[in-house]
Write a protein that holds these residues in place. Structure first.
Motif: not given
Length: 233
Positions: A199-225
């Motif tokens: 699978r090397r080089g293929s797109r990973h569809w669980q790594w910040l691949a959609n709005a929900d995944q990205t939003r979860a990471v954003e909320v985690a960062w904003l909570q941390l700081i």
């Protein structure tokens, strides 16, 4: 890789302040406010219709993004990258956070990102090579604290999911030694499988691949700081 230690399990105090938008810089008064967290996919789409000398010239490939955040001159698969950013004097710290089992040639340098760009190029200009995050850091915390926050966040929310993350903290002092602008970090995260398998080089569809995944990471960062209150489970 910088090894995680017991400090990473320490709970961070959170404030109850709400997320706010900030102006881009003092010289951009009146500009559209900039969010304290922004994640964008790195891909070549639109490059042909935009200036290759403008402020977004480093956003079309993962390699150019890596050069940019580390304030290094060089070239990507399209040629030389505009390097007006090299002498800004605002690079405070940088590093790579990654899983323990990583091929030696990917532990440093730009090989990781060049391989991602090569894989994306085979799929066309819309193909995503990486994700580039720009996030505010708490003013006044200082480089040591900023570094802890960045690595803590990267390991817990990105590396633990299998991603490799290059990070660079930017903040600048003026001639009088006073800090200018808002400190921020760039995080360049893999969007493709990097392990040496089929699978090397293929797109990973669980790594910040959609709005929900990205939003979860954003909320985690904003909570941390401290820009978002934590919510009790």
């Amino acid at each position: 890789m910088k090894r995680r230690n017991a400090a990473f399990s320490k709970e961070t105090d959170m404030s109850d302040t709400v997320t706010i938008l900030r102006a881009r810089s003092a010289r951009e008064v009146g500009a559209r406010p900039r969010p304290p967290f922004n994640a964008r996919p790195v891909c070549a789409a639109g490059r042909e219709t935009r200036s290759t000398e403008g402020p977004y010239a480093t956003h079309y490939t993962a390699t150019a993004s890596w050069l940019y955040i580390n304030r290094i001159g060089g070239s990507d698969r399209f040629g030389k990258v505009p390097d007006a950013y090299v002498d800004r004097g605002d690079l405070l710290a940088a590093g790579r956070c990654h899983p323990q089992k990583l091929p030696p040639h990917l532990k440093s340098g730009d090989a990781l990102w060049r391989e991602a760009d090569e894989a994306a190029a085979l799929e066309g200009p819309q193909a995503i090579a990486a994700t580039h995050i720009v996030a505010d850091l708490p003013i006044g915390a200082g480089p040591e604290r900023w570094t802890w926050l960045v690595e803590h966040f990267a390991y817990r929310h990105l590396v633990d999911k299998g991603m490799i993350v290059d990070w660079a903290i930017h903040h600048r002092q003026d001639a009088d030694g006073l800090w200018v602008g808002t400190p921020h970090v760039h995080l360049l995260a893999t969007a493709r499988f990097w392990r040496p398998n089929g699978r090397r080089g293929s797109r990973h569809w669980q790594w910040l691949a959609n709005a929900d995944q990205t939003r979860a990471v954003e909320v985690a960062w904003l909570q941390l700081i401290g820009l978002r209150p934590t919510v009790a489970a």
